[in-house]
Design an enzyme around this catalytic site. Structure first.
Site, short mmCIF file in Angstrom:
data_model
loop_
_atom_site.label_atom_id
_atom_site.label_comp_id
_atom_site.label_asym_id
_atom_site.label_seq_id
_atom_site.Cartn_x
_atom_site.Cartn_y
_atom_site.Cartn_z
N HIS A 81 0.83 -1.21 0.00
CA HIS A 81 0.00 0.00 0.00
C HIS A 81 0.86 1.26 0.00
O HIS A 81 0.57 2.23 -0.68
CB HIS A 81 -0.89 0.04 1.24
CG HIS A 81 -1.83 -1.11 1.31
ND1 HIS A 81 -2.23 -1.79 0.20
CD2 HIS A 81 -2.46 -1.69 2.36
CE1 HIS A 81 -3.06 -2.75 0.56
NE2 HIS A 81 -3.21 -2.71 1.87
N CYS B 75 10.04 -2.13 -29.65
CA CYS B 75 9.81 -2.01 -28.21
C CYS B 75 10.97 -2.59 -27.40
O CYS B 75 10.91 -2.66 -26.18
CB CYS B 75 8.49 -2.69 -27.82
SG CYS B 75 8.50 -4.46 -28.12
N ASP C 253 15.57 -9.69 -28.13
CA ASP C 253 15.67 -11.09 -28.54
C ASP C 253 16.13 -11.22 -29.98
O ASP C 253 16.84 -12.16 -30.33
CB ASP C 253 14.32 -11.80 -28.34
CG ASP C 253 14.16 -12.27 -26.90
OD1 ASP C 253 15.12 -12.84 -26.36
OD2 ASP C 253 13.09 -12.03 -26.32
N ARG D 22 4.39 -5.81 -20.21
CA ARG D 22 4.91 -7.19 -20.07
C ARG D 22 4.06 -7.91 -19.02
O ARG D 22 4.36 -7.86 -17.83
CB ARG D 22 6.37 -7.15 -19.61
CG ARG D 22 7.35 -6.62 -20.65
CD ARG D 22 8.77 -6.64 -20.08
NE ARG D 22 9.79 -6.61 -21.12
CZ ARG D 22 10.45 -5.51 -21.48
NH1 ARG D 22 10.18 -4.35 -20.92
NH2 ARG D 22 11.38 -5.59 -22.41
N ARG E 141 21.61 -13.19 -24.34
CA ARG E 141 21.55 -11.80 -23.86
C ARG E 141 21.86 -11.68 -22.37
O ARG E 141 22.12 -10.59 -21.87
CB ARG E 141 20.17 -11.17 -24.18
CG ARG E 141 19.02 -11.88 -23.55
CD ARG E 141 17.69 -11.43 -24.15
NE ARG E 141 17.00 -10.44 -23.33
CZ ARG E 141 15.71 -10.13 -23.45
NH1 ARG E 141 14.97 -10.71 -24.38
NH2 ARG E 141 15.16 -9.25 -22.68
N GLU F 229 10.81 -11.10 -33.17
CA GLU F 229 12.03 -11.26 -32.40
C GLU F 229 12.78 -12.53 -32.76
O GLU F 229 13.83 -12.83 -32.20
CB GLU F 229 11.76 -11.17 -30.88
CG GLU F 229 10.58 -11.96 -30.40
CD GLU F 229 10.19 -11.67 -28.95
OE1 GLU F 229 10.91 -10.93 -28.25
OE2 GLU F 229 9.15 -12.20 -28.51
C1 PEP Z 1 12.53 -7.83 -26.72
O1 PEP Z 1 12.86 -9.01 -26.84
O2 PEP Z 1 13.07 -6.90 -27.35
C2 PEP Z 1 11.45 -7.44 -25.80
C3 PEP Z 1 10.97 -6.22 -25.76
O3 PEP Z 1 10.97 -8.39 -24.97
P1 PEP Z 1 11.69 -8.89 -23.62
O4 PEP Z 1 12.85 -7.98 -23.35
O5 PEP Z 1 10.64 -8.85 -22.55
O6 PEP Z 1 12.09 -10.27 -24.00
MG MG Z 2 11.59 -10.60 -26.14
#
Ligand code: PEP
Ligand code: MG
Length: 591
Positions: free
Chosen positions: A215, A527, A480, A322, A490, A456
């Site tokens: 809260h 994104c 990705d 997400r 990554r 991706e």
């Molecule tokens: C991506 O893969 O670029 C992405 C935005 O998704 P995430 O980082 O959640 O895998």
């Molecule tokens: Mg991704």
């Protein structure tokens, strides 16, 4: 998180030798605060426990019952007189507390302790409260687990009535006498107390208990006051009037820092405030290049409440929510109702702006609690849409919640990790089945949604045309896409130097996807992290990108770049380099 890492270090400052304590909690509202500690009373820690005589038992029970009724009435008054600018989360939270106080179990069982063990009312109530809080804390459902904090806060209210304490702070006079801003230091802060503290000049909230969804965190976020929670023992370690620095970014709290450290934080605070002012000026300006190309800037969020941050940063919509963060760190899956509430909250907050909600992207670096993966290579295994299609009931629950949320505005359903067209068809079928199920149940939902996919996986990027035809929009997940194109994990630090967003192969793929989208008139966004990196904004404009989605804090810097860029000139420079598969010189693009 209740455990806190604590270090002590010493400094010689202008005033001689001073000792600084450094504590680590969870920063849940960003910003810096420098000020004096104002300790909040914690009746549960302070009231006396003693046994009463036989003949006083019934009077003590009556005293307890009166206090519970009084605490409930006070809450009702608070609800009835909530100011119009009260954060909207407060009223439902206060109602939960009022209902807990009305539950006869609370007084009945506490009175049993008074009768059987001759505890005084305070002791009986604390014992009863501890038992209830422990029961809730051990429950599997996260929502019910969180109710243990409500029990503690409700008990605290009744204890305050019993002791006749009206002040929330242990030492109101010292606090009144201070010219410095004040930082509230508490074990926990109930929503009702937050409302009482709201009008005062508090610069930050620090608590022993709580996490990002507590809260304190929720209300502090709405009030936009820096907050650090889960500090463990801050209330015991800090004294009224101690000088404090609270860093809502890192979760660090410094107690009695030296003059040098204070000066350093004052500088950081001033720089942050300047940046916020700049942001405020840019907030409502459209992101248009010098040659008149309009660019759409949206926000990536992980928790529903972050939608407010997105709006405050001037985001034109949510480009990526997400949703997996609703599923992680808990036992069991969130119900349709719980998911609906979270998605609907974001859609309503964004008030007509598009909201892109990604279906569960679990597996690889993000796992569900209790799920043990046997995959030899989880990044190439049963993750994201593959996992969802393998669990049709779970997927259908999420889709139904999304369709119901679409009643409140435009929802864009974004599907991660697509590599085959048959997956796209399976998603469309699952959505149609979810619509039929809601119709059969008579539950309101809307067809005001579109369906898109994350690009991706290189296979999809290379063979993009049928996907662009079949879907309403595309969003490039560069994080990705780079990983799979360059065969670089990554999350592996040992090969991180090879993780290269500027690799010509990656840029050619991005260009290819954008061009395909342009040809069939389907919007294409980025994104992944690249979209929020202002150093590559011009390069992305040069690739023809017109939709960026990023963390809200990155928005102003990216917007500044766009306002100073000439899109057509960039497109020519980038195309020339890409044709030769040459590396792009970012400095040359800024010239
Ligand atoms: C991506 O893969 O670029 C992405 C935005 O998704 P995430 O980082 O959640 O895998
Ligand atoms: Mg991704």
């Amino acid at each position: 998180m209740t455990a806190s890492a604590m270090m002590t270090s010493s400094f010689v400052d202008n005033h001689g030798f001073s000792s600084m304590v450094c504590m680590q909690g969870q920063g849940v509202v960003k910003g810096y605060a420098i000020g004096r500690a104002a300790i909040m009373s914690a009746a549960a820690l302070e009231v006396a426990h003693y046994r009463i005589a036989d003949e006083d038992v019934e009077t003590e029970c009556a005293r307890l019952e009166r206090a519970i009724v009084r605490a409930g009435q006070d809450l009702q008054t608070l609800i009835d007189t909530l100011p119009p600018d009260a954060p909207r989360e407060v009223e439902p939270l206060l109602n939960v507390h009022r209902l807990l106080l009305e539950d006869p179990l609370l007084s009945e069982q506490a009175c049993d302790f008074i009768r059987a063990r001759h505890y005084n009312a305070e002791w009986a109530l604390t014992t009863q409260g501890q038992m209830l809080a422990e029961q809730f804390a051990s429950m599997e459902d996260e929502y019910l687990r969180e109710r243990s904090a409500d029990i503690r806060q409700v008990i605290e209210r009744v204890l305050r009535v019993l002791s006749g304490t009206t002040s929330l702070l242990t030492n109101a006079e010292t606090v009144d006498a201070s010219d410095d801003p004040l930082i509230v230091v508490a074990r926990d802060i109930s929503p009702a107390d937050m409302m009482r503290l709201k009008g005062a000049r508090f610069a930050a909230f620090l608590t022993d208990l709580g996490g990002p969804t507590s809260h304190t965190a929720i209300v502090a976020r709405s009030l936009n006051v820096p907050a650090v929670v889960g500090l463990g023992h801050v209330r015991m370690l800090v004294r009224d009037g101690d000088m404090l620095v609270a860093d809502g970014f890192s979760g660090i709290v410094l107690v009695n820092p030296s003059q040098q450290v204070l000066a350093e934080y004052r500088q950081r605070q001033a720089a942050y405030l300047r940046e916020r002012e700049e942001l405020a000026c840019l907030r409502d300006a459209p992101a248009v290049t010098l040659d008149g190309i309009e660019v759409k800037l949206e926000a990536n969020i992980e928790l529903p409440e972050e939608a407010e941050m997105a709006l405050a940063a001037g985001a034109q919509g949510i480009g990526l929510f997400r949703s997996e963060f609703l599923f992680m760190g808990r036992a069991g899956l969130p119900s349709e109702e719980e998911q609906y509430r979270a998605y609907a909250f974001v859609v309503k907050t964004m008030a007509g702006r598009p909201v892109t909600i990604r279906t569960l992207d679990i597996g690889s670096d993000k796992t569900l609690d209790g799920e043990v993966t046997v995959a030899t290579n989880p990044a190439l295994g049963l993750r994201a849409i593959r996992y969802c299609l393998a669990k049709p009931e779970m997927f259908s629950t999420q889709l139904r919640a999304l369709l119901r949320a679409a009643v409140h505005g435009h929802v864009r359903i974004l599907v991660p990790m697509i590599s085959h067209m048959h997956e796209v068809r399976a998603v469309h079928q699952a959505i149609a089945a979810a619509c039929r199920e809601l119709t059969a149940r008579g539950v309101p939902y809307s067809r005001n949604f579109s369906v898109g996919a994350m690009v991706e996986i290189p296979a999809m990027a290379i063979a993009i045309e049928p996907f662009a035809d079949a879907l309403d929009f595309l969003s490039i997940g560069t994080n990705d896409l780079i990983q799979y194109t360059l065969a670089i994990d990554r999350g592996d630090a040992e090969v991180s130097a090879l993780y290269d967003p500027m690799h010509p192969a990656v840029l050619r793929l991005i260009a290819h996807i954008i061009n395909a989208g342009e040809r069939v008139g389907k919007p294409v966004a980025v994104c992944g992290e690249m979209a929020g990196d202002a150093r590559v904004t011009r390069m992305l404009l040069g690739l023809g990108l017109k939709e960026f989605s990023m963390h809200p804090q990155q928005l102003p810097d990216v917007k500044k770049e766009i306002l100073h860029a000439h899109s057509n000139a960039l497109r020519m420079k980038v195309a020339t380099a890409l044709n030769r598969a040459a590396r792009i010189d970012l400095e040359e693009l800024s010239a």
